[in-house]
Design an enzyme around this catalytic site. Structure first.
Site, mmCIF file in Angstrom:
data_model
loop_
_atom_site.group_PDB
_atom_site.id
_atom_site.type_symbol
_atom_site.label_atom_id
_atom_site.label_comp_id
_atom_site.label_asym_id
_atom_site.label_seq_id
_atom_site.Cartn_x
_atom_site.Cartn_y
_atom_site.Cartn_z
ATOM 1 N N GLY A 137 -56.759 17.042 -2.494
ATOM 2 C CA GLY A 137 -58.057 16.789 -1.884
ATOM 3 C C GLY A 137 -58.426 15.319 -1.892
ATOM 4 N N GLU A 140 -62.698 13.671 3.086
ATOM 5 C CA GLU A 140 -64.022 14.300 3.022
ATOM 6 C C GLU A 140 -64.620 14.376 4.425
ATOM 7 N N PRO A 141 -65.676 15.163 4.594
ATOM 8 C CA PRO A 141 -66.277 15.267 5.927
ATOM 9 C C PRO A 141 -66.621 13.900 6.521
ATOM 10 N N LEU A 247 -49.414 9.171 -0.984
ATOM 11 C CA LEU A 247 -49.229 9.225 0.472
ATOM 12 C C LEU A 247 -47.939 8.528 0.881
ATOM 13 N N GLN A 287 -30.784 13.819 38.344
ATOM 14 C CA GLN A 287 -30.919 12.562 37.596
ATOM 15 C C GLN A 287 -32.216 12.499 36.780
ATOM 16 N N LEU A 346 -38.732 22.722 30.683
ATOM 17 C CA LEU A 346 -38.614 24.181 30.709
ATOM 18 C C LEU A 346 -39.549 24.824 31.733
ATOM 19 N N GLU A 371 -52.157 12.135 7.123
ATOM 20 C CA GLU A 371 -51.398 11.130 6.344
ATOM 21 C C GLU A 371 -51.564 9.739 6.952
ATOM 22 N N GLY A 372 -52.721 9.469 7.549
ATOM 23 C CA GLY A 372 -52.976 8.204 8.219
ATOM 24 C C GLY A 372 -52.694 8.365 9.703
ATOM 25 N N PHE A 391 -59.325 -3.909 8.348
ATOM 26 C CA PHE A 391 -60.192 -2.894 7.733
ATOM 27 C C PHE A 391 -61.395 -3.516 7.019
HETATM 28 P P1 TGC Z 1 -57.165 -1.283 0.300
HETATM 29 O O1 TGC Z 1 -58.210 -2.215 -0.210
HETATM 30 O O2 TGC Z 1 -56.169 -1.799 1.307
HETATM 31 O O3 TGC Z 1 -56.323 -0.684 -0.906
HETATM 32 C C1 TGC Z 1 -56.944 -0.173 -2.081
HETATM 33 C C2 TGC Z 1 -55.904 -0.202 -3.189
HETATM 34 O O4 TGC Z 1 -54.805 0.642 -2.839
HETATM 35 C C3 TGC Z 1 -53.587 -0.120 -2.801
HETATM 36 N N1 TGC Z 1 -52.775 0.443 -1.700
HETATM 37 C C4 TGC Z 1 -51.723 1.218 -1.907
HETATM 38 N N2 TGC Z 1 -51.115 1.629 -3.046
HETATM 39 C C5 TGC Z 1 -50.054 2.430 -2.931
HETATM 40 N N3 TGC Z 1 -49.589 2.857 -1.732
HETATM 41 C C6 TGC Z 1 -50.176 2.478 -0.560
HETATM 42 N N4 TGC Z 1 -49.721 2.938 0.606
HETATM 43 C C7 TGC Z 1 -51.288 1.618 -0.620
HETATM 44 N N5 TGC Z 1 -52.109 1.051 0.300
HETATM 45 C C8 TGC Z 1 -53.009 0.326 -0.380
HETATM 46 C C9 TGC Z 1 -54.037 -1.549 -2.561
HETATM 47 O O5 TGC Z 1 -53.085 -2.462 -3.018
HETATM 48 C C10 TGC Z 1 -55.291 -1.591 -3.382
HETATM 49 O O6 TGC Z 1 -54.958 -1.697 -4.743
HETATM 50 P P2 TGC Z 1 -55.882 -2.547 -5.761
HETATM 51 O O7 TGC Z 1 -55.158 -2.453 -7.058
HETATM 52 O O8 TGC Z 1 -55.953 -3.938 -5.181
HETATM 53 O O9 TGC Z 1 -57.224 -1.865 -5.758
HETATM 54 O O10 TGC Z 1 -57.894 0.012 0.857
HETATM 55 P P3 TGC Z 1 -58.815 0.209 2.128
HETATM 56 O O11 TGC Z 1 -60.051 0.911 1.662
HETATM 57 O O12 TGC Z 1 -58.999 -1.076 2.888
HETATM 58 O O13 TGC Z 1 -57.980 1.259 3.021
HETATM 59 C C11 TGC Z 1 -56.742 0.917 3.501
HETATM 60 C C12 TGC Z 1 -56.173 2.058 4.386
HETATM 61 C C13 TGC Z 1 -57.045 2.251 5.615
HETATM 62 C C14 TGC Z 1 -54.808 1.602 4.843
HETATM 63 C C15 TGC Z 1 -56.053 3.361 3.592
HETATM 64 O O14 TGC Z 1 -57.214 3.775 3.070
HETATM 65 C C16 TGC Z 1 -55.382 4.489 4.376
HETATM 66 O O15 TGC Z 1 -54.193 4.610 4.310
HETATM 67 N N6 TGC Z 1 -56.172 5.346 5.120
HETATM 68 C C17 TGC Z 1 -55.613 6.549 5.731
HETATM 69 C C18 TGC Z 1 -56.055 7.753 4.940
HETATM 70 C C19 TGC Z 1 -54.996 8.799 4.826
HETATM 71 O O16 TGC Z 1 -53.816 8.561 5.084
HETATM 72 N N7 TGC Z 1 -55.386 9.966 4.377
HETATM 73 C C20 TGC Z 1 -54.448 11.028 4.170
HETATM 74 C C21 TGC Z 1 -55.088 12.180 3.450
HETATM 75 S S1 TGC Z 1 -53.919 13.304 2.781
HETATM 76 C C22 TGC Z 1 -53.273 14.083 4.116
HETATM 77 O O17 TGC Z 1 -53.521 13.788 5.236
HETATM 78 C C23 TGC Z 1 -52.327 15.165 3.794
HETATM 79 S S2 TGC Z 1 -51.683 15.988 5.155
HETATM 80 C C24 TGC Z 1 -50.598 16.901 4.277
HETATM 81 C C25 TGC Z 1 -49.682 17.709 5.024
HETATM 82 O O18 TGC Z 1 -50.109 18.834 5.406
HETATM 83 O O19 TGC Z 1 -48.510 17.283 5.163
HETATM 84 P P1 FAD Z 2 -61.376 9.535 11.455
HETATM 85 O O1 FAD Z 2 -61.064 8.695 10.262
HETATM 86 O O2 FAD Z 2 -62.802 9.867 11.725
HETATM 87 O O3 FAD Z 2 -60.766 8.814 12.738
HETATM 88 C C1 FAD Z 2 -61.192 9.122 14.067
HETATM 89 C C2 FAD Z 2 -60.506 8.130 15.012
HETATM 90 O O4 FAD Z 2 -60.934 6.799 14.702
HETATM 91 C C3 FAD Z 2 -58.985 8.146 14.860
HETATM 92 O O5 FAD Z 2 -58.384 7.983 16.127
HETATM 93 C C4 FAD Z 2 -58.703 6.901 14.017
HETATM 94 O O6 FAD Z 2 -57.404 6.352 14.282
HETATM 95 C C5 FAD Z 2 -59.802 5.961 14.496
HETATM 96 N N1 FAD Z 2 -60.134 4.956 13.486
HETATM 97 C C6 FAD Z 2 -60.637 5.147 12.241
HETATM 98 N N2 FAD Z 2 -60.757 3.978 11.602
HETATM 99 C C7 FAD Z 2 -60.329 3.024 12.462
HETATM 100 C C8 FAD Z 2 -60.182 1.600 12.388
HETATM 101 N N3 FAD Z 2 -60.503 0.925 11.274
HETATM 102 N N4 FAD Z 2 -59.699 0.942 13.478
HETATM 103 C C9 FAD Z 2 -59.341 1.613 14.594
HETATM 104 N N5 FAD Z 2 -59.447 2.960 14.719
HETATM 105 C C10 FAD Z 2 -59.934 3.638 13.672
HETATM 106 N N6 FAD Z 2 -56.403 15.428 4.045
HETATM 107 C C11 FAD Z 2 -56.237 15.630 2.712
HETATM 108 O O7 FAD Z 2 -56.816 14.933 1.876
HETATM 109 N N7 FAD Z 2 -55.397 16.604 2.263
HETATM 110 C C12 FAD Z 2 -54.717 17.421 3.117
HETATM 111 O O8 FAD Z 2 -53.949 18.293 2.666
HETATM 112 C C13 FAD Z 2 -54.902 17.248 4.517
HETATM 113 N N8 FAD Z 2 -54.302 18.102 5.390
HETATM 114 C C14 FAD Z 2 -54.624 18.030 6.734
HETATM 115 C C15 FAD Z 2 -54.177 19.018 7.609
HETATM 116 C C16 FAD Z 2 -54.539 18.990 8.946
HETATM 117 C C17 FAD Z 2 -54.104 20.069 9.864
HETATM 118 C C18 FAD Z 2 -55.326 17.906 9.431
HETATM 119 C C19 FAD Z 2 -55.707 17.821 10.897
HETATM 120 C C20 FAD Z 2 -55.781 16.926 8.575
HETATM 121 C C21 FAD Z 2 -55.452 16.979 7.212
HETATM 122 N N9 FAD Z 2 -55.971 16.053 6.299
HETATM 123 C C22 FAD Z 2 -55.779 16.219 4.949
HETATM 124 C C23 FAD Z 2 -56.923 15.030 6.752
HETATM 125 C C24 FAD Z 2 -56.289 13.850 7.463
HETATM 126 O O9 FAD Z 2 -55.649 13.005 6.575
HETATM 127 C C25 FAD Z 2 -57.390 13.146 8.255
HETATM 128 O O10 FAD Z 2 -57.736 13.988 9.338
HETATM 129 C C26 FAD Z 2 -56.964 11.776 8.727
HETATM 130 O O11 FAD Z 2 -56.780 10.884 7.655
HETATM 131 C C27 FAD Z 2 -57.983 11.175 9.717
HETATM 132 O O12 FAD Z 2 -59.277 11.279 9.240
HETATM 133 P P2 FAD Z 2 -60.435 11.906 10.195
HETATM 134 O O13 FAD Z 2 -59.934 13.180 10.742
HETATM 135 O O14 FAD Z 2 -61.690 11.898 9.423
HETATM 136 O O15 FAD Z 2 -60.533 10.872 11.405
#
Ligand code: TGC
Ligand code: FAD
Length: 392
Positions: A137, A140-141, A247, A287, A346, A371-372, A391
């Protein structure tokens, strides 16, 4: 769905880059997907239900904790093997790969890396065997791409923590026994807490009406004054870097997994192009159709090389987070484009559940978002090469 006739493309003889162990692990996963996933997955996707009966099989092929040491029940494999297992599972279905990704990289990994020995012993063997399933988790919303803004929080109440807040879009949530939850302490510092099903005030309502990842269960995590024992805090890392570190591992697996979905779409379209006759010729003789197929195999081959090289760097400990972002972004985008092209090849049959392509295409819409997002990974590359942070 038709019988699974999948033959994996390997245009550049990339098998020569793999060890015997890699190929054994990959082939075992491939056979299992053919036998246990392909025959049922379309039905479960149509019903929007996760096929729980495959949990034991996923554990047997090493999909739960492929790189977690064997002393904790993991398979003790390297990163290339981990990637290959994800590739094969996603060849079957991205939703099934999601379940495995979450269990391995987002639940077992943080317990292994950030947990103490008692937590490792308590949770990892049961998660590796599939006896317990987990979820992660973070989102968040109101905080998706910017998880650092999360509002879920806990207070120190002396003998326990009191957890409040909500998480959205959580894979595996509706049936998970264990949730690794990211929340802020009273000082606003992010920590991981292990929350177990049955704790009072903890609920996991399912999210319905998805057109994507229909065979994966998604839900919310709601914490209403949940008393979490103090021993459930992950002690060895805090701050946003802790969940982002998990991640990295999951995004790497997705970079491989997406290749599996792309290979399945390409293989299906290639076979269809030789069988489907229009204007007295197989459509593969035109082609325009050859262009589609030639571009698909080119892109798959480039993605395979990217994933393999990243795996080598992960194994020698030099891969950066930004390099992982590039591979996740490129390979998922590649797979989605191939799914769209393959579906067109298809014709009308491409929109039916007789073939896997439309399901892959819809699944990949989630994979390119979770996952981003595609945009976020581009901005991570942008930051890495310019040093300028979009960011902040
Ligand atoms: P920022 O200030 O850049 O970083 C905060 C701290 O984190 C460190 N850091 C990392 N550490 C390890 N791995 C990485 N990839 C890291 N990226 C950054 C960074 O060095 C810093 O450390 P410290 O010690 O200086 O505090 O953070 P920010 O708030 O500006 O955000 C950066 C950003 C946008 C890249 C990050 O928040 C991000 O990646 N956002 C995307 C969110 C996301 O990927 N959510 C995924 C949720 S889980 C999910 O989707 C599961 S799906 C599962 C499935 O079904 O397969
Ligand atoms: P938002 O962050 O609201 O983004 C909306 C749009 O704005 C996107 O196009 C984005 O690229 C764009 N955007 C946002 N910020 C910027 C910026 N700075 N510059 C330019 N464009 C920007 N999360 C978990 O924690 N655990 C899970 O197990 C998990 N499983 C998932 C399973 C499914 C099926 C789905 C759909 C999502 C899941 N997620 C999970 C959540 C997922 O990681 C988020 O949906 C994702 O990180 C995007 O967040 P959001 O949906 O709130 O979109």
């Amino acid at each position: 769905m038709r019988p699974d006739l999948f033959e994996a493309p390997d245009y550049y003889n990339l098998d020569e880059l793999l060890t015997e162990e890699h190929k054994l692990v990959r082939d075992a996963a491939r056979e299992w997907v053919k036998r246990e996933v392909s025959p049922i997955i379309e039905d479960y996707a149509q019903k929007a239900e996760f096929p729980k009966q495959i949990i034991g099989g996923l554990a047997e092929i090493g999909a739960f904790g492929p790189y977690i040491p064997m002393e904790y029940g993991g398979a003790g494999l390297d990163q290339i093997s981990y990637g290959l297992v994800m590739q094969e599972i996603e060849r079957g279905d991205s939703g099934v790969r999601s379940t495995a990704s979450v269990q391995s990289s987002l639940v077992m990994y943080p317990i292994w890396k950030y947990g103490n020995e008692a937590q490792r012993q308590k949770y990892l063997p049961k998660l590796a065997s599939g006896e317990w399933m987990g979820c992660f988790g973070l989102t968040e919303p109101d905080h998706g791409s910017n998880p650092g803004g999360m509002v879920t929080n806990f207070e120190d109440k002396g003998d326990h923590f009191l957890l409040n807040g909500a998480k959205l879009w959580i894979s595996n949530a509706p049936f998970a026994q264990v949730a690794v939850v990211w929340a802020k302490d009273e000082n606003g510092r992010i920590h991981g807490l292990i929350v177990e099903r049955g704790m009072e005030g903890f609920s996991t309502p399912e999210t319905h009406n998805k057109w994507s990842l229909r065979a994966s269960a998604t839900g919310e995590l709601i914490f209403d004054n949940v008393k979490v024992p103090k021993e459930n805090l992950l002690p060895n890392k805090s701050g946003l870097g802790a969940p982002l570190g998990c991640l990295d591992s999951a995004r790497y697996g997705i970079a491989w997994g997406a290749i599996g979905a792309a290979m399945d779409c390409y293989d299906t379209a290639l076979r269809y192009s030789k069988e489907r006759i229009q204007f007295d010729k197989p459509i593969g003789q035109f082609q325009l159709q050859q262009k589609k197929l030639a571009e698909m195999i080119t892109e798959i081959t480039k993605a395979q090389l990217l994933a393999w090289r990243l795996g080598v760097m992960r194994d020698n400990g030099t891969a950066t987070s930004a390099q992982i972002s590039m591979a996740k972004r490129n390979n998922v985008d590649m797979a989605l484009k191939i799914a769209r092209e393959a579906r067109q090849m298809l014709g009308g049959m491409g929109i039916t559940g007789e073939f896997s392509i439309m399901r892959h295409m819809m699944n990949l819409e989630s994979v390119i978002t979770y996952e981003g997002t595609h945009d976020i990974h581009l901005l991570i590359t942008g930051l890495d090469i310019t040093g300028l942070n979009a960011f902040k």
